[in-house]
Design an enzyme around this catalytic site. Structure first.
Site, PDB file in Angstrom:
ATOM      1  N   CYS A 184       0.862  -0.770  -0.147  1.00 51.34           N
ATOM      2  CA  CYS A 184      -0.140   0.024  -0.149  1.00 51.34           C
ATOM      3  C   CYS A 184       0.705   1.317   0.126  1.00 51.34           C
ATOM      4  CB  CYS A 184      -0.596  -0.140   1.142  1.00 51.34           C
ATOM      5  SG  CYS A 184      -1.968   1.833   1.270  1.00 51.34           S
TER       6      CYS A 184
ATOM      7  N   HIS B  81      -2.201  -4.024   4.717  1.00 52.99           N
ATOM      8  CA  HIS B  81      -2.385  -3.467   6.548  1.00 52.99           C
ATOM      9  C   HIS B  81      -2.978  -3.234   7.312  1.00 52.99           C
ATOM     10  CE1 HIS B  81      -2.451   0.251   5.283  1.00 52.99           C
ATOM     11  NE2 HIS B  81      -2.362   0.443   4.315  1.00 52.99           N
TER      12      HIS B  81
ATOM     13  N   ARG C 187       3.089   5.180   6.265  1.00 46.57           N
ATOM     14  CA  ARG C 187       3.495   4.145   7.787  1.00 46.57           C
ATOM     15  C   ARG C 187       4.063   3.330   6.917  1.00 46.57           C
ATOM     16  NH1 ARG C 187      -2.515   5.625  10.406  1.00 46.57           N
ATOM     17  NH2 ARG C 187      -3.389   4.534   8.263  1.00 46.57           N
TER      18      ARG C 187
ATOM     19  N   ASP D  23       0.518   4.134   1.825  1.00 47.33           N
ATOM     20  CA  ASP D  23       0.071   4.304   3.072  1.00 47.33           C
ATOM     21  C   ASP D  23       1.807   4.705   3.498  1.00 47.33           C
ATOM     22  OD1 ASP D  23       0.410   4.679   5.665  1.00 47.33           O
ATOM     23  OD2 ASP D  23      -1.579   4.198   5.608  1.00 47.33           O
TER      24      ASP D  23
ATOM     25  N   CYS E  63      -6.051  -0.210   6.666  1.00 52.93           N
ATOM     26  CA  CYS E  63      -5.711   0.400   5.936  1.00 52.93           C
ATOM     27  C   CYS E  63      -6.851   1.356   5.145  1.00 52.93           C
ATOM     28  CB  CYS E  63      -5.754  -0.701   4.577  1.00 52.93           C
ATOM     29  SG  CYS E  63      -5.495   0.072   2.732  1.00 52.93           S
TER      30      CYS E  63
HETATM   31 CO    CO Z   1      -3.495   0.916   2.830  1.00 54.30          CO
END
Ligand code: CO
Length: 214
Positions: A42, A98, A46, A44, A101
């Protein structure tokens, strides 16, 4: 001072540290890359691929998009997989989702977010297919987390159903597609144990014969 100055300073320190440890690190790396792993994760912020699995530059070929989706019409993702498998000959594809999400969560809600809604549509389809199973979980958080896992499992299937991966197996190339999930809350990267390593693991409906074979 430039808004980016801190980043340039960080970079200089980082390159310096690596060079001190291994003076010819970047020189060697510039000559070739031979990563054994392709990470599909992803976008993302993080979920930083290399850091999570402790790999240095050169060890991980990476593709990231919102909610780690693999679509058979996405030339970007497919080109990454094709190059990784056919040219770099990676041995493992690590599809990593993750928990928590935002893309998965958005696919479960009725608010429009714009262009991204179309990108996430297949996750909404999965949510619909799995609605009875997901209804067994009490909180929205648990339902989101479970759909995050189911999404990874679906994307592992999508990767293994590509002609790219199947042709690698036809050639006798060693290649495994793994499904993993990362916990933003605890930093742990977990194997979902849905690894696919050969044609015989695919449902018959998805098995393709080698190109040109009638
Ligand atoms: Co995500």
């Amino acid at each position: 001072m430039s808004d980016l100055q801190q980043l340039f300073d960080n970079n200089a320190r980082w390159a310096e540290e690596i060079t001190q440890r291994e003076p010819d690190f970047f020189e060697k790396l510039a000559k070739q890359q031979v990563p054994e792993y392709l990470w599909i994760g992803c976008s993302d912020a993080r979920v930083p691929a290399n850091e999570i699995v402790g790999l240095l530059p050169g060890d991980l070929f990476v593709h990231r998009n919102v909610a780690n989706v693999v679509l058979h019409t996405d030339l970007n993702c497919l080109s990454v997989i094709q190059y990784a498998v056919d040219v770099l000959k990676v041995k493992h594809i690590l599809v990593t989702g993750h928990y928590g999400c935002g893309g998965v969560r958005a696919a479960m809600r009725d608010a429009q977010l714009g262009l991204i809604d179309g990108w996430l549509r297949t996750i909404r389809d999965l949510y619909y297919d799995q609605r009875d199973h997901l209804a067994l979980f009490e909180s929205e958080e648990e339902r989101v987390d479970r759909l995050c896992e189911l999404n990874v499992i679906q994307q592992v299937a999508n990767v293994s159903h590509t002609s790219i991966v199947q042709n690698a197996w036809h050639r006798g190339q060693s290649l495994s597609v793994h499904g993993c999930i990362y916990g933003i809350k605890d930093g742990r990267w977990k194997n979902l144990n849905v690894t696919v390593s050969g044609m015989e693991q695919l449902p018959p409906q998805y098995r393709l014969r080698p190109l040109g074979q009638a």
